[in-house]
Design a protein around this motif. Structure first.
Motif, PDB file in Angstrom:
ATOM      1  N   VAL A 166       8.131  -9.113 -11.316  1.00 56.88           N
ATOM      2  CA  VAL A 166       7.445  -8.138 -12.167  1.00 56.88           C
ATOM      3  C   VAL A 166       6.035  -8.649 -12.442  1.00 56.88           C
ATOM      4  O   VAL A 166       5.864  -9.802 -12.859  1.00 56.88           O
ATOM      5  N   VAL A 167       5.020  -7.807 -12.193  1.00 56.70           N
ATOM      6  CA  VAL A 167       3.630  -8.176 -12.478  1.00 56.70           C
ATOM      7  C   VAL A 167       2.945  -7.027 -13.193  1.00 56.70           C
ATOM      8  O   VAL A 167       3.412  -5.882 -13.163  1.00 56.70           O
ATOM      9  N   ARG A 168       1.825  -7.312 -13.837  1.00 48.04           N
ATOM     10  CA  ARG A 168       1.010  -6.252 -14.415  1.00 48.04           C
ATOM     11  C   ARG A 168       0.319  -5.483 -13.295  1.00 48.04           C
ATOM     12  O   ARG A 168       0.203  -5.971 -12.174  1.00 48.04           O
ATOM     13  N   ASP A 169      -0.186  -4.303 -13.623  1.00 43.55           N
ATOM     14  CA  ASP A 169      -0.804  -3.498 -12.568  1.00 43.55           C
ATOM     15  C   ASP A 169      -2.174  -4.012 -12.140  1.00 43.55           C
ATOM     16  O   ASP A 169      -2.800  -3.441 -11.243  1.00 43.55           O
ATOM     17  N   ASP A 170      -2.647  -5.110 -12.764  1.00 41.92           N
ATOM     18  CA  ASP A 170      -3.853  -5.776 -12.252  1.00 41.92           C
ATOM     19  C   ASP A 170      -3.488  -7.006 -11.425  1.00 41.92           C
ATOM     20  O   ASP A 170      -4.352  -7.777 -11.032  1.00 41.92           O
ATOM     21  N   GLY A 171      -2.188  -7.178 -11.168  1.00 41.76           N
ATOM     22  CA  GLY A 171      -1.712  -8.304 -10.372  1.00 41.76           C
ATOM     23  C   GLY A 171      -1.430  -9.551 -11.178  1.00 41.76           C
ATOM     24  O   GLY A 171      -0.927 -10.533 -10.644  1.00 41.76           O
ATOM     25  N   GLY A 172      -1.733  -9.538 -12.477  1.00 43.25           N
ATOM     26  CA  GLY A 172      -1.548 -10.715 -13.314  1.00 43.25           C
ATOM     27  C   GLY A 172      -0.115 -10.900 -13.772  1.00 43.25           C
ATOM     28  O   GLY A 172       0.757 -10.035 -13.581  1.00 43.25           O
ATOM     29  N   ILE A 204      -5.120  -3.351  -5.468  1.00 45.96           N
ATOM     30  CA  ILE A 204      -5.684  -3.518  -6.806  1.00 45.96           C
ATOM     31  C   ILE A 204      -6.992  -4.291  -6.692  1.00 45.96           C
ATOM     32  O   ILE A 204      -7.214  -5.017  -5.732  1.00 45.96           O
ATOM     33  N   THR A 205      -7.839  -4.111  -7.671  1.00 44.28           N
ATOM     34  CA  THR A 205      -9.083  -4.871  -7.753  1.00 44.28           C
ATOM     35  C   THR A 205      -8.971  -5.846  -8.907  1.00 44.28           C
ATOM     36  O   THR A 205      -8.766  -5.439 -10.057  1.00 44.28           O
ATOM     37  N   THR A 206      -9.055  -7.138  -8.620  1.00 42.10           N
ATOM     38  CA  THR A 206      -8.928  -8.161  -9.656  1.00 42.10           C
ATOM     39  C   THR A 206     -10.211  -8.231 -10.488  1.00 42.10           C
ATOM     40  O   THR A 206     -11.250  -7.707 -10.073  1.00 42.10           O
ATOM     41  N   PRO A 207     -10.155  -8.877 -11.663  1.00 40.29           N
ATOM     42  CA  PRO A 207     -11.365  -9.038 -12.462  1.00 40.29           C
ATOM     43  C   PRO A 207     -12.484  -9.766 -11.725  1.00 40.29           C
ATOM     44  O   PRO A 207     -13.656  -9.629 -12.074  1.00 40.29           O
ATOM     45  N   ALA A 245       4.265   0.529 -19.525  1.00 38.95           N
ATOM     46  CA  ALA A 245       3.805  -0.855 -19.699  1.00 38.95           C
ATOM     47  C   ALA A 245       2.698  -1.236 -18.729  1.00 38.95           C
ATOM     48  O   ALA A 245       2.034  -2.256 -18.927  1.00 38.95           O
ATOM     49  N   GLY A 246       2.478  -0.432 -17.687  1.00 38.51           N
ATOM     50  CA  GLY A 246       1.496  -0.793 -16.681  1.00 38.51           C
ATOM     51  C   GLY A 246       1.957  -1.969 -15.837  1.00 38.51           C
ATOM     52  O   GLY A 246       1.251  -2.961 -15.686  1.00 38.51           O
ATOM     53  N   THR A 247       3.165  -1.850 -15.272  1.00 37.51           N
ATOM     54  CA  THR A 247       3.728  -2.943 -14.472  1.00 37.51           C
ATOM     55  C   THR A 247       4.230  -2.423 -13.126  1.00 37.51           C
ATOM     56  O   THR A 247       4.546  -1.240 -12.975  1.00 37.51           O
ATOM     57  N   TYR A 248       4.293  -3.334 -12.149  1.00 34.79           N
ATOM     58  CA  TYR A 248       4.903  -3.074 -10.848  1.00 34.79           C
ATOM     59  C   TYR A 248       5.993  -4.114 -10.615  1.00 34.79           C
ATOM     60  O   TYR A 248       5.956  -5.216 -11.181  1.00 34.79           O
ATOM     61  N   VAL A 249       6.935  -3.779  -9.759  1.00 37.24           N
ATOM     62  CA  VAL A 249       7.850  -4.774  -9.204  1.00 37.24           C
ATOM     63  C   VAL A 249       7.450  -4.940  -7.740  1.00 37.24           C
ATOM     64  O   VAL A 249       7.463  -3.972  -6.974  1.00 37.24           O
TER      65      VAL A 249
END
Length: 244
Positions: A100-106, A10-13, A149-153
């Motif tokens: 569980v995190v968002r798909d932007d790693g947050g 992923i690419t963070t902000p 939801a745009g999430t990963y585990v």
């Protein structure tokens, strides 16, 4: 499935590319079973109290309706609430080192938790079979709720007890740290670590800590000789110092 296949970049902000290690289907299924067991125990306790109080106050008909509505709300709101208070690590997932995190790693937020868990309504009547099928078929092991939801585990390192007299990791300006073995790092790992070290001084403390945690997870799998209890940012900066 090997480590490479189970990773997503992923690419963070802040412009950093970070590799997240995804939880596999088998681990996710076991974690879900453990979390379901916790939910059933909590539901039994709550419903027992509600029944005892409700029938004494509302009568038979009113209490029956109240218990049914309460049980439905508990069934679908328990998981979002638990993900918020545990920062994406409900008990079953925490036991297996998952989060569980968002798909932007947050950090997973309330809206994401509600979406990913309310969609269980299509899985419960079918004994989770749609969710299991999605975990097995999807390349990133996501359920329908995760996609919506745009999430990963993801996998996280298990906490390590801090030794009474741990070996210190030198700060980035105190010279090399010879105990660290960096042979297993690939070009992506090295570039990410260097970029974090270059930007660390410009980041807010909370954001710096979040990014350090994301980067340190994969590093702990590939860097040898990390002293027990080494903090995430300590590790990333020590590796950056070794790399030069």
């Amino acid at each position: 499935m090997d480590d490479y296949q189970d990773r997503v970049t992923i690419t963070t902000p802040e412009g950093l590319e970070v590799a997240l290690v995804l939880a596999g289907p088998a681990t996710r299924i076991v974690a879900a079973l453990l979390d379901t067991l916790v939910k059933l125990v909590a539901a039994t306790f709550v419903v027992s109290i509600a029944v005892g109080i409700g029938y004494g106050i509302l009568g038979d008909a009113g209490a029956t309706i109240a218990v049914a509505v309460g049980a439905f709300a508990f069934l679908f709101l328990w998981d979002p609430w638990l993900e918020q208070v545990t920062d994406g690590r409900p008990p079953g997932k925490a036991m297996l080192g998952l989060r569980v995190v968002r798909d932007d790693g947050g950090r997973v937020d309330l809206a994401s938790s509600l979406v990913r868990n309310l969609l269980r309504i299509v899985e419960y009547p079918l004994l989770y079979l749609p969710g299991i099928a999605m975990l097995l078929a999807h390349p990133r092991h996501q359920r329908i709720g995760d996609l919506a939801a745009g999430t990963y585990v993801v996998r996280e390192r298990r906490p390590v007890a801090v030794a009474a007299e741990r070996a210190p990791v030198a700060p980035p300006d105190a010279g090399p740290v010879p105990a660290l073995d960096l042979v297993a790092l690939d070009a992506h790992d090295r570039a990410t670590v260097r970029r974090f070290a270059a930007q660390a001084g410009t980041l807010a403390e909370a954001e710096r800590a979040r990014l350090a945690t994301l980067i340190a997870g994969p590093l702990r799998r590939r860097v040898g000789g990390v002293p027990p209890g080494t903090a995430d940012e300590e590790l990333v900066l020590a590796v950056a110092h070794r790399l030069g």
